[in-house]
Design a protein around this motif. Structure first.
Motif: not given
Length: 180
Positions: A68-69, A76-80, A82-86, A116-119
């Motif tokens: 998630a890091d 961007t802050e807006e993108e961050l 949003e729940p994401s996995i990298f 895990d709930g990421a978008q």
């Protein structure tokens, strides 16, 4: 094939695996992954439960890191928000190339991210590796932008700043999932 969490005893194996990938990338004409990866950083990500290995019997066929890091300055802050996995360090053994193992591993990562709930399933790729960028586009990722400045050394050029994403959705991947 089975996918499981890497363990601290896998550090040496995974470092050698990365060196094999770096040598292959050199033969392809890219400078990607030419600096050795620090063993202590790899161990820390293993201990955090972020590193996964695909095993074909006793052979390591592929590896990927999910987190998630993300590295500062890419999203961007807006993108961050949003729940994401990298996805990082996706690597397939040359012995298992051309079997869509990388594509299946991306599908597994997207499925896991969804559970895990990421978008989003997001990644950054080497800015000069057009073949790798095309690979991700063929697997359903959309190019977001390319960040070329703000690298780790004195804010210099960024080598891995081609950003892409795809929705995290349930996916069939065909692995026996032994991850925690």
């Amino acid at each position: 094939m089975k996918i499981s969490n890497a363990c601290p005893d896998d550090v040496t194996k995974l470092l050698a695996f990365r060196e094999e990938a770096a040598a292959w990338l050199t033969r392809l004409g890219t400078d990607q992954w030419q600096r050795p990866y620090p063993a202590d950083r790899l161990l820390a990500t293993i201990q955090a439960g972020s590193v996964f290995m695909v095993m074909d019997g006793d052979v390591t066929a592929a590896t990927v890191t999910l987190s998630a890091d993300v590295e500062d300055g890419l999203w961007t802050e807006e993108e961050l928000s949003e729940p994401s996995i990298f996805v990082t360090k996706l690597t397939v053994a040359r012995t298992h190339a051309a079997q869509n193992l990388g594509g299946r591993l991306l599908d597994w990562a997207g499925d896991r991210a969804y559970r895990d709930g990421a978008q989003w399933l997001r990644l950054d790729a080497w800015t000069t590796n057009a073949a790798l960028q095309q690979y991700y586009l063929r697997r359903g990722f959309e190019h977001v932008r390319t960040v070329r400045v703000g690298g780790a050394v004195n804010g210099g050029p960024r080598v891995s700043g081609w950003l892409a994403q795809r929705r995290a959705v349930p996916m069939e991947h065909g692995f026996e999932d032994l991850t925690t």
